[in-house]
Design a protein around this motif. Sequence first.
Motif, mmCIF file in Angstrom:
data_model
loop_
_atom_site.group_PDB
_atom_site.id
_atom_site.type_symbol
_atom_site.label_atom_id
_atom_site.label_comp_id
_atom_site.label_asym_id
_atom_site.label_seq_id
_atom_site.Cartn_x
_atom_site.Cartn_y
_atom_site.Cartn_z
ATOM 1 N N SER A 1 0.872 -1.331 0.074
ATOM 2 C CA SER A 1 0.040 -0.074 0.037
ATOM 3 C C SER A 1 0.899 1.265 0.154
ATOM 4 O O SER A 1 0.572 2.446 -0.560
ATOM 5 C CB SER A 1 -0.945 -0.079 1.325
ATOM 6 O OG SER A 1 -0.326 0.085 2.220
ATOM 7 N N TYR A 2 2.001 1.140 0.562
ATOM 8 C CA TYR A 2 3.109 2.534 0.526
ATOM 9 C C TYR A 2 3.930 2.497 -0.735
ATOM 10 O O TYR A 2 4.623 3.628 -0.869
ATOM 11 C CB TYR A 2 3.861 2.362 1.734
ATOM 12 C CG TYR A 2 3.062 2.756 2.926
ATOM 13 C CD1 TYR A 2 3.113 3.999 3.227
ATOM 14 C CD2 TYR A 2 2.666 1.836 3.679
ATOM 15 C CE1 TYR A 2 2.128 4.408 4.508
ATOM 16 C CE2 TYR A 2 1.906 2.096 5.072
ATOM 17 C CZ TYR A 2 1.713 3.419 5.246
ATOM 18 O OH TYR A 2 0.924 3.651 6.307
ATOM 19 N N LEU A 3 3.967 1.327 -1.642
ATOM 20 C CA LEU A 3 4.756 1.470 -2.721
ATOM 21 C C LEU A 3 3.948 2.424 -4.057
ATOM 22 O O LEU A 3 2.656 2.251 -4.046
ATOM 23 C CB LEU A 3 4.847 0.025 -3.288
ATOM 24 C CG LEU A 3 5.777 -0.791 -2.497
ATOM 25 C CD1 LEU A 3 6.227 -2.063 -3.263
ATOM 26 C CD2 LEU A 3 7.459 0.092 -2.299
ATOM 27 N N PRO A 4 4.728 3.394 -4.455
ATOM 28 C CA PRO A 4 4.176 4.070 -5.618
ATOM 29 C C PRO A 4 3.969 3.261 -6.858
ATOM 30 O O PRO A 4 3.915 3.916 -7.987
ATOM 31 C CB PRO A 4 5.059 5.236 -5.611
ATOM 32 C CG PRO A 4 6.173 4.816 -5.026
ATOM 33 C CD PRO A 4 6.094 3.725 -4.335
ATOM 34 N N ALA B 1 11.450 5.110 -6.694
ATOM 35 C CA ALA B 1 12.247 4.309 -5.731
ATOM 36 C C ALA B 1 12.519 5.146 -4.553
ATOM 37 O O ALA B 1 12.274 4.840 -3.402
ATOM 38 C CB ALA B 1 13.453 3.948 -6.297
ATOM 39 N N GLN B 2 12.707 6.384 -4.893
ATOM 40 C CA GLN B 2 13.217 7.438 -3.503
ATOM 41 C C GLN B 2 11.845 7.355 -2.954
ATOM 42 O O GLN B 2 11.625 7.591 -1.583
ATOM 43 C CB GLN B 2 13.639 8.683 -4.225
ATOM 44 C CG GLN B 2 14.907 8.660 -4.823
ATOM 45 C CD GLN B 2 15.843 8.245 -3.724
ATOM 46 O OE1 GLN B 2 16.036 8.711 -2.509
ATOM 47 N NE2 GLN B 2 16.833 7.393 -4.038
ATOM 48 N N ALA B 3 10.610 7.640 -3.611
ATOM 49 C CA ALA B 3 9.320 7.976 -2.753
ATOM 50 C C ALA B 3 8.838 6.613 -2.045
ATOM 51 O O ALA B 3 8.440 6.921 -1.042
ATOM 52 C CB ALA B 3 8.389 7.955 -3.845
ATOM 53 N N ALA B 4 9.295 5.586 -2.633
ATOM 54 C CA ALA B 4 8.993 4.476 -1.986
ATOM 55 C C ALA B 4 9.831 4.253 -0.517
ATOM 56 O O ALA B 4 9.181 3.930 0.555
ATOM 57 C CB ALA B 4 9.332 3.066 -2.865
ATOM 58 N N LEU B 5 10.984 4.553 -0.439
ATOM 59 C CA LEU B 5 12.021 4.504 0.446
ATOM 60 C C LEU B 5 11.360 5.607 1.701
ATOM 61 O O LEU B 5 11.317 5.417 2.925
ATOM 62 C CB LEU B 5 13.277 5.049 0.153
ATOM 63 C CG LEU B 5 13.955 3.797 -0.476
ATOM 64 C CD1 LEU B 5 15.527 4.282 -1.053
ATOM 65 C CD2 LEU B 5 14.353 2.522 0.343
ATOM 66 N N ALA C 1 8.261 6.962 1.982
ATOM 67 C CA ALA C 1 7.048 6.548 2.680
ATOM 68 C C ALA C 1 7.260 5.366 3.581
ATOM 69 O O ALA C 1 6.638 5.275 4.508
ATOM 70 C CB ALA C 1 6.233 6.195 1.203
ATOM 71 N N LEU C 2 8.159 4.244 3.352
ATOM 72 C CA LEU C 2 8.010 3.126 4.122
ATOM 73 C C LEU C 2 8.902 3.518 5.393
ATOM 74 O O LEU C 2 8.758 3.198 6.509
ATOM 75 C CB LEU C 2 9.013 2.031 3.702
ATOM 76 C CG LEU C 2 8.219 1.525 2.254
ATOM 77 C CD1 LEU C 2 9.078 0.275 1.381
ATOM 78 C CD2 LEU C 2 6.817 0.522 2.964
ATOM 79 N N TYR C 3 9.941 4.428 5.251
ATOM 80 C CA TYR C 3 10.586 4.913 6.621
ATOM 81 C C TYR C 3 9.401 5.928 7.307
ATOM 82 O O TYR C 3 9.646 5.764 8.587
ATOM 83 C CB TYR C 3 11.641 5.779 6.165
ATOM 84 C CG TYR C 3 12.955 4.946 6.272
ATOM 85 C CD1 TYR C 3 13.463 4.098 7.166
ATOM 86 C CD2 TYR C 3 13.761 4.853 4.872
ATOM 87 C CE1 TYR C 3 14.760 3.556 7.055
ATOM 88 C CE2 TYR C 3 15.072 4.236 4.870
ATOM 89 C CZ TYR C 3 15.404 3.462 5.826
ATOM 90 O OH TYR C 3 16.675 2.786 5.849
ATOM 91 N N ALA C 4 8.869 6.548 6.708
ATOM 92 C CA ALA C 4 7.910 7.451 7.327
ATOM 93 C C ALA C 4 6.670 6.775 8.064
ATOM 94 O O ALA C 4 6.143 7.269 9.161
ATOM 95 C CB ALA C 4 7.210 8.171 6.438
ATOM 96 N N VAL D 1 15.372 -0.173 5.266
ATOM 97 C CA VAL D 1 14.622 -0.505 4.168
ATOM 98 C C VAL D 1 15.486 -0.406 2.943
ATOM 99 O O VAL D 1 16.502 0.608 2.776
ATOM 100 C CB VAL D 1 13.439 0.559 3.953
ATOM 101 C CG1 VAL D 1 12.811 0.076 2.499
ATOM 102 C CG2 VAL D 1 12.358 0.762 5.024
ATOM 103 N N ARG D 2 15.434 -1.435 2.231
ATOM 104 C CA ARG D 2 16.410 -1.361 0.908
ATOM 105 C C ARG D 2 15.784 -1.852 -0.167
ATOM 106 O O ARG D 2 14.855 -2.918 -0.085
ATOM 107 C CB ARG D 2 17.417 -2.376 1.370
ATOM 108 C CG ARG D 2 18.739 -2.193 0.107
ATOM 109 C CD ARG D 2 19.888 -3.091 0.904
ATOM 110 N NE ARG D 2 19.815 -4.585 0.443
ATOM 111 C CZ ARG D 2 19.707 -5.411 1.428
ATOM 112 N NH1 ARG D 2 19.459 -5.157 2.871
ATOM 113 N NH2 ARG D 2 19.294 -6.633 1.020
ATOM 114 N N LEU D 3 15.869 -1.397 -1.490
ATOM 115 C CA LEU D 3 15.004 -1.842 -2.660
ATOM 116 C C LEU D 3 16.284 -2.230 -3.713
ATOM 117 O O LEU D 3 17.451 -1.761 -3.810
ATOM 118 C CB LEU D 3 14.427 -0.641 -3.539
ATOM 119 C CG LEU D 3 13.276 0.079 -2.544
ATOM 120 C CD1 LEU D 3 12.831 1.193 -3.318
ATOM 121 C CD2 LEU D 3 12.272 -0.980 -2.250
#
Length: 133
Positions: free
Chosen positions: A50-53, A65-69, A71-74, A81-83
Amino acid sequence: MLRPGFLSAVVAACLAVAAAGAAAQAFRPFVVKDIRVEGLQRTEPGTIFSYLPVKVGETMNEEKAQAALRALYATGFFTDVRLEVQNDVLQVFVQERPAVAQIDFSGMKEFEPEAVRKVLREHGLTERRIFDR
């Protein structure tokens, strides 16, 4: 004999080359074939999704990728968190924050345990909640 500072210059040059290599390893746009999540213990995979863009079939790029990181940290659920990408499969590696398993009182005579639990609850410290200092 080596000049003073020569070794420092060599080390600095090597670090610059490594940093450039890391930047080159940034996400090149690709169409996501699948998304895999590793490291979950208490959090549901749906929470991650749900948090992945980006979803399966969509294009992943550096901005997403930056937005996902972020959002997940937030969420506050994860300490790391690592992609990564392997064969157009987006791999999300997470390390969850510790959770409070149980709150016990020992030797407390001045206060009723339930009164202390109530105050702890009001400050966000309860059993089965993620521990955040």
